[in-house]
Write a protein that holds these residues in place. Structure first.
Motif, PDB file in Angstrom:
ATOM      1  N   ALA A 110       0.834  -1.204   0.071  1.00  9.26           N
ATOM      2  CA  ALA A 110       0.009   0.044  -0.022  1.00  9.26           C
ATOM      3  C   ALA A 110       1.144   1.443  -0.017  1.00  9.26           C
ATOM      4  CB  ALA A 110      -0.903   0.025   1.258  1.00  9.26           C
ATOM      5  N   SER A 111       0.307   2.418  -0.439  1.00  8.19           N
ATOM      6  CA  SER A 111       0.982   3.588  -0.571  1.00  8.19           C
ATOM      7  C   SER A 111       0.700   4.367   0.695  1.00  8.19           C
ATOM      8  CB  SER A 111       0.421   4.418  -1.657  1.00  8.19           C
ATOM      9  OG  SER A 111      -0.864   4.685  -1.581  1.00  8.19           O
ATOM     10  N   ASP A 112       1.634   5.280   0.984  1.00  8.90           N
ATOM     11  CA  ASP A 112       1.467   6.208   2.300  1.00  8.90           C
ATOM     12  C   ASP A 112       0.115   6.879   2.062  1.00  8.90           C
ATOM     13  OD1 ASP A 112       3.910   5.408   3.181  1.00  8.90           O
ATOM     14  OD2 ASP A 112       4.932   7.271   2.236  1.00  8.90           O
ATOM     15  N   ALA A 113      -0.422   7.248   0.900  1.00 11.21           N
ATOM     16  CA  ALA A 113      -1.658   7.717   0.911  1.00 11.21           C
ATOM     17  C   ALA A 113      -2.594   7.077   1.154  1.00 11.21           C
ATOM     18  CB  ALA A 113      -2.123   8.381  -0.518  1.00 11.21           C
ATOM     19  N   ASP A 114      -2.670   5.732   1.008  1.00 17.88           N
ATOM     20  CA  ASP A 114      -3.575   4.840   1.479  1.00 17.88           C
ATOM     21  C   ASP A 114      -3.458   4.557   2.956  1.00 17.88           C
ATOM     22  OD1 ASP A 114      -4.393   4.456  -1.168  1.00 17.88           O
ATOM     23  OD2 ASP A 114      -3.127   2.875  -1.816  1.00 17.88           O
ATOM     24  N   ILE A 115      -2.363   4.333   3.325  1.00 12.84           N
ATOM     25  CA  ILE A 115      -2.209   4.273   4.762  1.00 12.84           C
ATOM     26  C   ILE A 115      -2.871   5.428   5.627  1.00 12.84           C
ATOM     27  CG2 ILE A 115      -0.480   3.932   6.553  1.00 12.84           C
ATOM     28  CD1 ILE A 115       1.229   2.381   4.844  1.00 12.84           C
ATOM     29  N   GLN A 116      -2.425   6.585   5.148  1.00  9.32           N
ATOM     30  CA  GLN A 116      -2.890   7.733   5.976  1.00  9.32           C
ATOM     31  C   GLN A 116      -4.330   7.748   5.645  1.00  9.32           C
ATOM     32  OE1 GLN A 116      -1.611   9.763   7.729  1.00  9.32           O
ATOM     33  NE2 GLN A 116       0.327   8.981   7.588  1.00  9.32           N
ATOM     34  N   LEU A 117      -5.118   7.521   4.669  1.00  9.65           N
ATOM     35  CA  LEU A 117      -6.730   7.354   4.378  1.00  9.65           C
ATOM     36  C   LEU A 117      -7.337   6.498   5.548  1.00  9.65           C
ATOM     37  CD1 LEU A 117      -8.855   8.260   2.866  1.00  9.65           C
ATOM     38  CD2 LEU A 117      -8.533   6.652   1.461  1.00  9.65           C
ATOM     39  N   ILE A 118      -6.679   5.318   5.618  1.00  9.55           N
ATOM     40  CA  ILE A 118      -7.065   4.299   6.816  1.00  9.55           C
ATOM     41  C   ILE A 118      -6.949   4.839   8.261  1.00  9.55           C
ATOM     42  CG2 ILE A 118      -6.690   2.001   7.679  1.00  9.55           C
ATOM     43  CD1 ILE A 118      -5.918   1.035   5.079  1.00  9.55           C
ATOM     44  N   ARG A 119      -5.751   5.580   8.547  1.00 13.28           N
ATOM     45  CA  ARG A 119      -5.607   5.947   9.913  1.00 13.28           C
ATOM     46  C   ARG A 119      -6.673   7.227   9.886  1.00 13.28           C
ATOM     47  NH1 ARG A 119      -1.126   5.471  12.476  1.00 13.28           N
ATOM     48  NH2 ARG A 119      -1.266   7.802  13.469  1.00 13.28           N
ATOM     49  N   ARG A 120      -6.968   7.881   9.010  1.00 13.81           N
ATOM     50  CA  ARG A 120      -7.921   8.807   9.107  1.00 13.81           C
ATOM     51  C   ARG A 120      -9.522   8.230   9.389  1.00 13.81           C
ATOM     52  NH1 ARG A 120      -6.063  12.030   5.813  1.00 13.81           N
ATOM     53  NH2 ARG A 120      -7.355  11.221   3.706  1.00 13.81           N
ATOM     54  N   HIS A 121      -9.810   7.279   8.636  1.00 18.40           N
ATOM     55  CA  HIS A 121     -11.013   6.432   9.027  1.00 18.40           C
ATOM     56  C   HIS A 121     -10.963   5.863  10.335  1.00 18.40           C
ATOM     57  CE1 HIS A 121     -14.081   4.108   7.996  1.00 18.40           C
ATOM     58  NE2 HIS A 121     -13.677   2.944   8.331  1.00 18.40           N
ATOM     59  N   LEU A 122      -9.892   5.337  10.873  1.00 20.22           N
ATOM     60  CA  LEU A 122      -9.919   4.666  12.102  1.00 20.22           C
ATOM     61  C   LEU A 122      -9.757   5.587  13.158  1.00 20.22           C
ATOM     62  CD1 LEU A 122      -7.464   1.566  11.567  1.00 20.22           C
ATOM     63  CD2 LEU A 122     -10.164   1.834  11.660  1.00 20.22           C
ATOM     64  N   GLY A 123      -9.698   6.912  12.806  1.00 15.02           N
ATOM     65  CA  GLY A 123      -9.616   8.212  13.989  1.00 15.02           C
ATOM     66  C   GLY A 123      -8.096   8.114  14.693  1.00 15.02           C
ATOM     67  N   LEU A 124      -7.207   7.244  14.035  1.00 19.40           N
ATOM     68  CA  LEU A 124      -5.845   7.080  14.542  1.00 19.40           C
ATOM     69  C   LEU A 124      -4.775   8.288  14.376  1.00 19.40           C
ATOM     70  CD1 LEU A 124      -5.087   3.422  13.696  1.00 19.40           C
ATOM     71  CD2 LEU A 124      -5.904   4.445  15.726  1.00 19.40           C
ATOM     72  N   ASP A 125      -5.548   9.483  13.466  1.00 16.38           N
ATOM     73  CA  ASP A 125      -4.692  10.633  12.923  1.00 16.38           C
ATOM     74  C   ASP A 125      -4.670  11.623  14.147  1.00 16.38           C
ATOM     75  OD1 ASP A 125      -7.209  10.753  12.178  1.00 16.38           O
ATOM     76  OD2 ASP A 125      -6.762  12.415  10.827  1.00 16.38           O
ATOM     77  N   LYS A 126      -5.878  11.357  15.035  1.00 14.31           N
ATOM     78  CA  LYS A 126      -6.022  12.427  15.820  1.00 14.31           C
ATOM     79  C   LYS A 126      -5.241  12.320  17.142  1.00 14.31           C
ATOM     80  CE  LYS A 126      -9.762  13.388  14.042  1.00 14.31           C
ATOM     81  NZ  LYS A 126      -9.886  14.785  13.026  1.00 14.31           N
ATOM     82  N   PRO A 127      -4.691  13.360  18.053  1.00  8.16           N
ATOM     83  CA  PRO A 127      -4.136  13.383  19.255  1.00  8.16           C
ATOM     84  C   PRO A 127      -4.315  12.461  20.151  1.00  8.16           C
ATOM     85  CG  PRO A 127      -4.669  15.558  18.535  1.00  8.16           C
ATOM     86  CD  PRO A 127      -5.471  14.815  17.648  1.00  8.16           C
ATOM     87  N   PHE A 128      -3.647  11.976  21.018  1.00  2.64           N
ATOM     88  CA  PHE A 128      -3.994  10.902  21.894  1.00  2.64           C
ATOM     89  C   PHE A 128      -5.304  11.052  22.945  1.00  2.64           C
ATOM     90  CE2 PHE A 128      -3.359   9.367  26.300  1.00  2.64           C
ATOM     91  CZ  PHE A 128      -3.303   7.877  26.231  1.00  2.64           C
ATOM     92  N   LEU A 129      -5.269  12.486  23.450  1.00  2.00           N
ATOM     93  CA  LEU A 129      -6.257  12.713  24.384  1.00  2.00           C
ATOM     94  C   LEU A 129      -7.495  12.808  23.665  1.00  2.00           C
ATOM     95  CD1 LEU A 129      -4.789  15.536  26.627  1.00  2.00           C
ATOM     96  CD2 LEU A 129      -5.117  13.019  27.178  1.00  2.00           C
ATOM     97  N   VAL A 130      -7.652  13.254  22.437  1.00  2.00           N
ATOM     98  CA  VAL A 130      -9.026  13.179  21.402  1.00  2.00           C
ATOM     99  C   VAL A 130      -9.454  11.691  21.579  1.00  2.00           C
ATOM    100  CG1 VAL A 130      -9.920  13.786  19.374  1.00  2.00           C
ATOM    101  CG2 VAL A 130      -8.254  15.469  20.432  1.00  2.00           C
TER     102      VAL A 130
END
Length: 313
Positions: free
Chosen positions: A43-63
């Motif tokens: 997978a490309s980095d863009a695909d990985i970032q898309l999945i991270r955003r979908h799972l909410g893992l791109d948010k800060p820890f406290l959020v």
């Protein structure tokens, strides 16, 4: 008594909150990225970032943690990253098997531990005492996974009496009971050893008390003195350990379930950790913590039944 229960439940809230925070922190600090595991190696980095955003893992820890607590207040533990199913449903499907195994191990360990401890205490410095002490030492010293492998080798491979692994059915059926024996023995052996040693030492101390001498001086037979006057008072520290051991059995079932391929919550946790399935691991740890708190509360309430002098204020 209800006021005492309410205070204990209120005191348990910070403990549960700390358990969720600890689980959340450990998972986020551990190596591995669930988004990369889902996307695959190509997978490309863009695909990985898309999945991270979908799972909410791109948010800060406290959020992320606040979102988890918000869902928790609504009874929602989230969805499994690996399967997409509700975490509550996955844990609900597996937890009864773990609880069944832990309960069978506890019953077995109480029966063996109390029996061996009483036999050793009423006949000190005899073959019963030495045998119980040696057995307790072996039970504490033997690792659960090693004992499990030895049981499988003896009773499944050589003798063919019991199935090597898996759960063959409900415990009230013949096949289900056979499949339960070895996991329950392997998981309950350390608890039986601890209960035996504690029962022996506690009963020996009680047997030296003046009221026991008085009971004997009144002409009561030995077994009546043990059963009615000594054993009940000697059981107070044992009840405490039994409650703590049930929580330990639920946690320790992770290794036993892996050895015997038992379809419980322990196997679910191991699989979820390997897949970096954060919601499942968090939900499983929270469930185990809840059971541990409930068992400790039940043990506190049992004190009054064992010793009527205890009052809850």
């Amino acid at each position: 008594m209800w006021g005492y229960v309410v205070r204990k439940l209120a005191a348990a809230l910070p403990v549960l909150l700390g358990a969720t925070l600890l689980a959340f922190l450990i998972l986020r600090l551990s190596p591995g990225d669930p988004a990369r595991l889902i996307a695959g190696e190509q997978a490309s980095d863009a695909d990985i970032q898309l999945i991270r955003r979908h799972l909410g893992l791109d948010k800060p820890f406290l959020v992320q943690y606040a979102r988890f607590l918000g869902g928790l207040l609504q009874g929602d533990l989230g969805r499994s990253i690996r399967t997409g199913q509700s975490v509550r449903a996955e844990i609900g499907a597996r937890f009864p098997y773990t609880f069944e195994l832990a309960l069978a191990s506890l019953v077995l360990s109480i029966g063996i531990g109390v029996g061996a401890g009483v036999a050793a205490a009423v006949r000190p410095n005899t073959v019963y005492d030495y045998g119980a002490t040696l057995g307790a030492l072996a039970g504490i010293s033997t690792p659960t996974f090693w004992l499990g492998l030895l049981l499988m080798l003896a009773f499944s491979y050589y003798l063919g009496w019991l199935p090597a692994s898996g759960r063959a059915g409900p415990i009230w059926t013949s096949e289900g009971l056979k499949s339960m024996v070895m996991p329950a023995v392997a998981l309950g052996a350390p608890s039986a050893a601890i209960i035996a040693r504690l029962t022996r030492s506690s009963l020996l101390e009680v047997l030296r008390q003046d009221y026991i001498r008085t009971a004997r001086a009144k002409g009561l037979v030995h077994r009546i003195v043990i059963a009615r006057h000594a054993l009940r008072n000697a059981m107070i520290p044992v009840v405490t350990v039994v409650g703590l051991r049930l929580g330990g059995l639920l946690g320790g079932a992770v290794i036993t379930e892996q050895v015997f391929a038992w379809p419980g919550i322990g196997a679910l946790i191991v699989t979820a950790i390997g897949a970096r399935d954060y919601p499942v691991v968090q939900g499983a740890m929270l469930t185990t913590s809840l059971v541990f708190v409930a068992v400790n509360l039940a043990v506190d309430l049992l004190y009054a039944l064992v010793d009527p002098r205890i009052r809850y204020t």
